[in-house]
Design a protein around this motif. Structure first.
Motif, PDB file in Angstrom:
ATOM      1  N   SER A  57       1.105  -1.312   0.013  1.00 20.05           N
ATOM      2  CA  SER A  57       0.073   0.080   0.162  1.00 20.05           C
ATOM      3  C   SER A  57       0.770   1.166  -0.139  1.00 20.05           C
ATOM      4  N   GLY A  58       0.408   2.402  -0.194  1.00 22.91           N
ATOM      5  CA  GLY A  58       1.064   3.719  -0.530  1.00 22.91           C
ATOM      6  C   GLY A  58       1.806   3.964   1.047  1.00 22.91           C
ATOM      7  N   GLY A  59       1.021   3.658   2.095  1.00 28.03           N
ATOM      8  CA  GLY A  59       1.903   3.881   3.218  1.00 28.03           C
ATOM      9  C   GLY A  59       2.962   2.777   3.549  1.00 28.03           C
ATOM     10  N   MET A  60       2.645   1.682   3.212  1.00 30.60           N
ATOM     11  CA  MET A  60       3.701   0.417   3.356  1.00 30.60           C
ATOM     12  C   MET A  60       5.149   1.070   2.643  1.00 30.60           C
ATOM     13  N   ARG A  61       4.683   1.637   1.363  1.00 33.75           N
ATOM     14  CA  ARG A  61       5.834   1.787   0.500  1.00 33.75           C
ATOM     15  C   ARG A  61       6.489   3.012   0.863  1.00 33.75           C
ATOM     16  N   LYS A  62       5.869   3.998   1.615  1.00 33.00           N
ATOM     17  CA  LYS A  62       6.638   5.198   2.066  1.00 33.00           C
ATOM     18  C   LYS A  62       7.543   4.734   3.355  1.00 33.00           C
ATOM     19  N   ARG A  63       6.999   3.776   4.160  1.00 30.66           N
ATOM     20  CA  ARG A  63       7.769   3.117   5.293  1.00 30.66           C
ATOM     21  C   ARG A  63       8.890   2.498   4.752  1.00 30.66           C
ATOM     22  N   ALA A  64       8.786   1.618   3.641  1.00 33.89           N
ATOM     23  CA  ALA A  64       9.845   0.783   3.161  1.00 33.89           C
ATOM     24  C   ALA A  64      10.722   1.723   2.627  1.00 33.89           C
ATOM     25  N   ALA A  65      10.381   2.792   1.872  1.00 37.42           N
ATOM     26  CA  ALA A  65      11.417   3.821   1.321  1.00 37.42           C
ATOM     27  C   ALA A  65      12.197   4.494   2.653  1.00 37.42           C
ATOM     28  N   LEU A  66      11.555   4.702   3.808  1.00 34.80           N
ATOM     29  CA  LEU A  66      12.206   5.221   4.823  1.00 34.80           C
ATOM     30  C   LEU A  66      13.238   4.180   5.473  1.00 34.80           C
ATOM     31  N   ALA A  67      12.787   2.942   5.436  1.00 35.13           N
ATOM     32  CA  ALA A  67      13.736   1.835   5.985  1.00 35.13           C
ATOM     33  C   ALA A  67      14.967   1.956   4.933  1.00 35.13           C
ATOM     34  N   ARG A  68      14.758   1.978   3.729  1.00 38.22           N
ATOM     35  CA  ARG A  68      15.948   2.083   3.037  1.00 38.22           C
ATOM     36  C   ARG A  68      16.927   3.337   2.868  1.00 38.22           C
ATOM     37  N   ALA A  69      16.167   4.461   3.423  1.00 41.35           N
ATOM     38  CA  ALA A  69      17.149   5.638   3.520  1.00 41.35           C
ATOM     39  C   ALA A  69      17.908   5.548   5.015  1.00 41.35           C
ATOM     40  N   LEU A  70      17.233   4.900   5.988  1.00 37.66           N
ATOM     41  CA  LEU A  70      17.615   4.717   7.304  1.00 37.66           C
ATOM     42  C   LEU A  70      18.866   3.585   7.328  1.00 37.66           C
ATOM     43  N   ALA A  71      18.667   2.835   6.378  1.00 37.64           N
ATOM     44  CA  ALA A  71      19.571   1.716   6.314  1.00 37.64           C
ATOM     45  C   ALA A  71      21.220   2.044   6.283  1.00 37.64           C
ATOM     46  N   THR A 125       2.015  12.885   2.040  1.00 35.68           N
ATOM     47  CA  THR A 125       1.115  13.035   0.909  1.00 35.68           C
ATOM     48  C   THR A 125       0.268  11.820   0.515  1.00 35.68           C
ATOM     49  N   GLY A 126      -0.881  11.731   0.473  1.00 32.03           N
ATOM     50  CA  GLY A 126      -1.583  10.725   0.001  1.00 32.03           C
ATOM     51  C   GLY A 126      -2.007   9.600   1.015  1.00 32.03           C
ATOM     52  N   LEU A 127      -1.417   9.681   2.181  1.00 25.30           N
ATOM     53  CA  LEU A 127      -1.741   8.814   3.449  1.00 25.30           C
ATOM     54  C   LEU A 127      -2.709   9.154   4.149  1.00 25.30           C
ATOM     55  N   ASP A 128      -3.618   8.249   4.622  1.00 26.85           N
ATOM     56  CA  ASP A 128      -4.724   8.647   5.738  1.00 26.85           C
ATOM     57  C   ASP A 128      -4.047   9.323   6.897  1.00 26.85           C
ATOM     58  N   PRO A 129      -4.989   9.925   7.793  1.00 31.32           N
ATOM     59  CA  PRO A 129      -4.558  10.601   8.970  1.00 31.32           C
ATOM     60  C   PRO A 129      -3.780   9.520   9.920  1.00 31.32           C
ATOM     61  N   ILE A 130      -4.168   8.495   9.965  1.00 33.68           N
ATOM     62  CA  ILE A 130      -3.593   7.642  11.005  1.00 33.68           C
ATOM     63  C   ILE A 130      -2.122   7.280  10.536  1.00 33.68           C
ATOM     64  N   MET A 131      -1.945   6.982   9.325  1.00 33.78           N
ATOM     65  CA  MET A 131      -0.711   6.695   8.776  1.00 33.78           C
ATOM     66  C   MET A 131       0.333   7.889   8.685  1.00 33.78           C
TER      67      MET A 131
END
Ligand code: ATP
Length: 273
Positions: free
Chosen positions: A153-167, A180-186
């Motif tokens: 999902s969009g939120g998972m993709r953003k988190r995966a991209a963040l994991a890649r940056a943090l690696a 952008t494009g995420l629901d308020p909780i995400m």
């Protein structure tokens, strides 16, 4: 600018734009921008769509060159750095692009270890350790590692991209519209991850966002750019620099209306045009 932010006097900026301008063809986007980024701060860039926020971050990251002016990393002009020094220094900088910019043909695991595989002489076991730790930190299950970006999902993709940056354990992370494009909780999850990334290690964050909740949650300093086309000739394109509170209580109508989402004067201008 009626209110000012006082930068920490004892520290030199980690990145500095000095008198930078940039355009594309006949279109001038940035004019004479001077901006310091200090170690450990979370600088949030706001401003109307198209005013040049992403271009500013690309100048900061040396992904674009200014047409005039100079960019400094740790007080050194980037234009005078050797290719090898630039390569080394760039590894200290993580960039979370708007769409995540994951490699679609690679699994999430391969995306996360990509920078490590390319740049660090590391065993597969060490890379696995880092990858699964980072995925866990961003709240993704281990099973996400074998998936392809298109399966997330969009939120998972953003988190995966963040994991890649943090690696890569960057010293500086640039987040371009992280919610952008995420629901308020995400969105809240992403804001929390930005805060966590800086509490876990000494990181400098630069965030481009239209999300005022993000501004309130994460900013230690806010900078607002104004579109050059509507800016008086002798005025700085940075029309506000200060804390989030100061932005929300600012007397300049352009700042006030933007952060409060009031179309007021802008609406009149659009209809008058
Ligand atoms: N590589 C490029 N080539 C040509 N024009 C560009 C390029 N990159 C940016 N621009 C133009 O520069 C202007 C500013 O773009 P930028 O992406 O920095 O805006 P922004 O403030 O980040 O907008 P948004 O909030 O919509 O993302 C836009 O008019 C854009 O079309």
């Amino acid at each position: 600018m009626t209110e000012t932010f006082t930068p920490p006097e004892e520290s030199a900026p980690i990145i500095e734009l000095r008198g930078c301008s940039r355009g594309f063809g006949a279109m001038q986007v940035l004019r004479d921008i001077s901006l310091n980024v200090y170690r450990g701060e979370t600088l949030v860039l706001i401003g109307e769509s198209g005013c040049g926020k992403s271009v500013t971050t690309k100048l900061l990251a040396n992904l674009l060159e200014p047409s005039s002016g100079e960019v400094f990393w740790n007080s050194q002009p980037v234009s005078q750095m050797s290719a090898e020094q630039m390569r080394r220094d760039r590894l200290k900088l993580g960039y979370l692009f708007q769409g995540g910019a994951m490699f679609d043909s690679l699994s999430v695991y391969e995306n996360v270890v990509f920078g490590l595989r390319e740049n660090r002489k590391m065993s597969e076991a060490d890379m696995r350790e880092i990858a699964f730790t980072r995925l866990r930190e961003v709240g993704l299950p281990a099973s996400a590692a074998q998936k392809f970006p298109s399966e997330l999902s969009g939120g998972m993709r953003k988190r995966a991209a963040l994991a890649r940056a943090l690696a890569m354990s960057p010293e500086i992370i640039i987040y371009d519209e992280p919610t952008t494009g995420l629901d308020p909780i995400m969105s809240d999850v992403i804001n929390e991850l930005i805060l966590q990334a800086r509490s876990a290690r000494p990181v400098t964050s630069i965030v481009v966002t239209h999300d005022m909740t993000t501004v309130k949650r994460v900013a230690t300093r806010v900078v607002m750019l104004f579109p050059l086309a509507r800016l008086p000739q002798n005025e700085s394109q940075i029309i506000f620099e200060g804390t989030a509170d100061q932005a929300f209580n600012h007397p300049d109508e352009r700042v006030h209306d933007f952060v409060h989402g009031i179309s007021g004067k802008r609406l009149q201008e659009l209809f008058a045009a």
